[in-house]
Design an enzyme around this catalytic site. Structure first.
Site, PDB file in Angstrom:
ATOM      1  N   LYS A 293      43.955  16.800  35.219  1.00  0.00           N
ATOM      2  CA  LYS A 293      42.699  17.509  35.451  1.00  0.00           C
ATOM      3  C   LYS A 293      41.559  16.552  35.171  1.00  0.00           C
ATOM      4  CE  LYS A 293      41.246  21.783  36.360  1.00  0.00           C
ATOM      5  NZ  LYS A 293      41.835  22.764  37.266  1.00  0.00           N
TER       6      LYS A 293
ATOM      7  N   VAL B 272      37.882  42.426  42.716  1.00  0.00           N
ATOM      8  CA  VAL B 272      38.260  42.317  44.129  1.00  0.00           C
ATOM      9  C   VAL B 272      37.398  41.255  44.824  1.00  0.00           C
ATOM     10  CG1 VAL B 272      39.365  44.537  44.458  1.00  0.00           C
ATOM     11  CG2 VAL B 272      36.866  44.408  44.575  1.00  0.00           C
TER      12      VAL B 272
HETATM   13  P1  NAD Z   1      36.198  35.660  42.398  1.00  0.00           P
HETATM   14  O1  NAD Z   1      35.037  35.250  41.583  1.00  0.00           O
HETATM   15  O2  NAD Z   1      36.112  35.562  43.884  1.00  0.00           O
HETATM   16  O3  NAD Z   1      36.593  37.179  42.052  1.00  0.00           O
HETATM   17  C1  NAD Z   1      36.601  37.683  40.758  1.00  0.00           C
HETATM   18  C2  NAD Z   1      36.129  39.127  40.821  1.00  0.00           C
HETATM   19  O4  NAD Z   1      36.235  39.705  39.525  1.00  0.00           O
HETATM   20  C3  NAD Z   1      34.670  39.262  41.243  1.00  0.00           C
HETATM   21  O5  NAD Z   1      34.561  40.233  42.265  1.00  0.00           O
HETATM   22  C4  NAD Z   1      33.978  39.705  39.952  1.00  0.00           C
HETATM   23  O6  NAD Z   1      32.849  40.528  40.188  1.00  0.00           O
HETATM   24  C5  NAD Z   1      35.094  40.489  39.292  1.00  0.00           C
HETATM   25  N1  NAD Z   1      34.906  40.689  37.851  1.00  0.00           N
HETATM   26  C6  NAD Z   1      34.368  39.848  36.937  1.00  0.00           C
HETATM   27  N2  NAD Z   1      34.360  40.414  35.716  1.00  0.00           N
HETATM   28  C7  NAD Z   1      34.913  41.634  35.865  1.00  0.00           C
HETATM   29  C8  NAD Z   1      35.185  42.702  34.977  1.00  0.00           C
HETATM   30  N3  NAD Z   1      34.875  42.633  33.684  1.00  0.00           N
HETATM   31  N4  NAD Z   1      35.779  43.817  35.455  1.00  0.00           N
HETATM   32  C9  NAD Z   1      36.083  43.933  36.771  1.00  0.00           C
HETATM   33  N5  NAD Z   1      35.844  42.937  37.668  1.00  0.00           N
HETATM   34  C10 NAD Z   1      35.263  41.828  37.220  1.00  0.00           C
HETATM   35  O7  NAD Z   1      37.434  34.822  41.848  1.00  0.00           O
HETATM   36  P2  NAD Z   1      38.874  34.591  42.486  1.00  0.00           P
HETATM   37  O8  NAD Z   1      38.859  33.311  43.239  1.00  0.00           O
HETATM   38  O9  NAD Z   1      39.361  35.831  43.136  1.00  0.00           O
HETATM   39  O10 NAD Z   1      39.699  34.309  41.151  1.00  0.00           O
HETATM   40  C11 NAD Z   1      40.056  35.345  40.283  1.00  0.00           C
HETATM   41  C12 NAD Z   1      40.934  34.803  39.181  1.00  0.00           C
HETATM   42  O11 NAD Z   1      42.069  34.171  39.739  1.00  0.00           O
HETATM   43  C13 NAD Z   1      40.256  33.738  38.286  1.00  0.00           C
HETATM   44  O12 NAD Z   1      40.774  33.863  36.983  1.00  0.00           O
HETATM   45  C14 NAD Z   1      40.736  32.455  38.913  1.00  0.00           C
HETATM   46  O13 NAD Z   1      40.727  31.384  37.963  1.00  0.00           O
HETATM   47  C15 NAD Z   1      42.147  32.813  39.294  1.00  0.00           C
HETATM   48  N6  NAD Z   1      42.723  31.985  40.347  1.00  0.00           N
HETATM   49  C16 NAD Z   1      42.138  31.924  41.562  1.00  0.00           C
HETATM   50  C17 NAD Z   1      42.701  31.121  42.549  1.00  0.00           C
HETATM   51  C18 NAD Z   1      42.104  31.042  43.921  1.00  0.00           C
HETATM   52  O14 NAD Z   1      42.748  30.483  44.828  1.00  0.00           O
HETATM   53  N7  NAD Z   1      40.918  31.575  44.144  1.00  0.00           N
HETATM   54  C19 NAD Z   1      43.863  30.378  42.270  1.00  0.00           C
HETATM   55  C20 NAD Z   1      44.464  30.491  41.013  1.00  0.00           C
HETATM   56  C21 NAD Z   1      43.876  31.296  40.063  1.00  0.00           C
END
Ligand code: NAD
Length: 347
Positions: free
Chosen positions: A80, A177
């Site tokens: 990283k 979502v």
């Molecule tokens: P994102 O920011 O697009 O979506 C996260 C959602 O969670 C948002 O809609 C936000 O409003 C909501 N949120 C935040 N706090 C909240 C709460 N207290 N209660 C309810 N909803 C809440 O992010 P993402 O890309 O979908 O990623 C989500 C998770 O998955 C993160 O932990 C990220 O590290 C992990 N992740 C994502 C990927 C990827 O490809 N995007 C890959 C591996 C891991």
């Protein structure tokens, strides 16, 4: 000009610090383990509280990548980079070009990609100085692959826990979502599932409403809804001593990183007879997709096929956990350690 300092840190193959006064940043690259291949992990940009916090983060994240890449059976190790700077006050192009020089100085032992606060455009600047950058465009947005991988993890969990091959009529409560949770909801809806959602972002709720039907609950209520599967797709640390006693589900499987606040929370879920899909096994679709850009011509079909194998990996974890009567997080760690060549104690 970059100035490099090698740090000697127990348990890590290589940790290098890079100072660049002219552009205005300090960065670290940590290679945790490269037994399976060059270390892949994104480049996170953040204004940390202090340098120690940045170093702690790069160590934690690079180790996590070793486990994730190993469990996904990728020919890659874990690494990283973190950049400690104030993005608004630096020349962004110059910053990422210098990060490119930093990555190049490791001669391919570390491969970078986008991460929090670094974009595809930033990676194009990195690419001007090094070939050791994975996301330069072909594989695109990793989120659809992450969501599909979580869907495969849910299928495995349902098969193991509920002894069912189909998901129809199951109830899934999704926390968050956004990029991944929203796509997961759509995949599950195709299987005729009932979806319950909580999010703090009105736009994301509205965007999903235009695509699928779901029931909405308040953010705090999502832990207590009666459902078959709880899918955390927002924040880390949400499975803890406060929330686990509230859960009314039989399975937890979602995309969020670091869902367990502590490793003991895996034991807590185990004691409550709730099947937990270890997060880094379930959410590996994105990194699997990125890996398909490294040293080969990107093939989306292959990326999807490799992502689908998450179902098999989860079934293997569940079988071992059942045989050994251990929490699934403990078994996943041991299996990953076996796969990257650390002496496993459990498996
Ligand atoms: P994102 O920011 O697009 O979506 C996260 C959602 O969670 C948002 O809609 C936000 O409003 C909501 N949120 C935040 N706090 C909240 C709460 N207290 N209660 C309810 N909803 C809440 O992010 P993402 O890309 O979908 O990623 C989500 C998770 O998955 C993160 O932990 C990220 O590290 C992990 N992740 C994502 C990927 C990827 O490809 N995007 C890959 C591996 C891991």
């Amino acid at each position: 000009m970059n100035r490099y300092t090698t740090l000697d840190i127990d348990g890590y193959e290589e940790v290098i610090r890079c100072d660049n006064r002219k552009v205005g940043f300090t960065a670290w690259i940590a290679i945790h383990n490269s037994n399976r291949g060059p270390a892949l992990g994104g480049c996170r940009v953040w204004h940390y509280e202090n340098e120690q916090a940045a170093l702690t983060d790069v160590l934690r994240l690079s180790k996590g990548m070793t486990y994730k890449n190993a469990l996904a059976r990728l020919p890659l190790g874990g690494g990283k980079s973190v950049v400690h700077t104030e993005l608004n006050s630096v020349n962004r192009v110059a910053l990422f070009e210098e990060i490119g020089n930093f990555v190049e100085s490791l001669d391919g032992r570390y491969i970078t990609a986008e991460d929090v606060n670094s974009t595809l455009q930033d990676m194009a600047a990195v690419k001007r100085r090094t070939d050791y950058v994975a996301t330069v465009g072909a594989s695109g947005n990793p989120s659809p692959f992450t969501a599909y991988g979580v869907y495969c993890a849910i299928r495995a969990s349902v098969r193991h826990k509920l002894k069912r091959k189909r998901l129809d009529e199951l109830t899934i409560a999704i926390q968050g979502v956004g990029e991944t949770g929203g796509r997961l909801a759509q995949l599950l809806k195709r299987d005729n599932c009932r979806i319950i959602v909580a999010d703090i972002n009105e736009d994301h709720i509205h965007r999903l409403r235009e695509k699928v039907d779901f029931e909405l609950v308040e953010p705090d209520e999502i832990y207590q809804v009666s459902c078959d599967i709880f899918a955390p797709c927002a924040l880390g640390g949400i499975l803890n001593s406060r929330t686990i006693p509230l859960l009314l589900c039989r399975i937890v499987a979602g995309s969020a990183n670091n869902q367990l606040l502590t490793e003991e929370d895996g034991e807590r879920l185990h004691r409550r007879d709730i099947l937990y899909a270890p997060d880094y096994a379930a959410n590996a679709g994105g990194v699997i997709n990125i890996s398909c850009e490294i040293g080969q011509r990107y093939d989306e079909h292959k990326a999807m096929q490799l992502t689908a194998a998450i179902e098999k990996t989860l079934l293997e974890i569940y079988r071992l956990a059942g045989e050994q009567k251990l929490p699934t997080n403990v078994v996943a760690n041991a299996l990953a350690e076996d796969l990257f060549g650390l002496n496993a104690t459990v498996y």
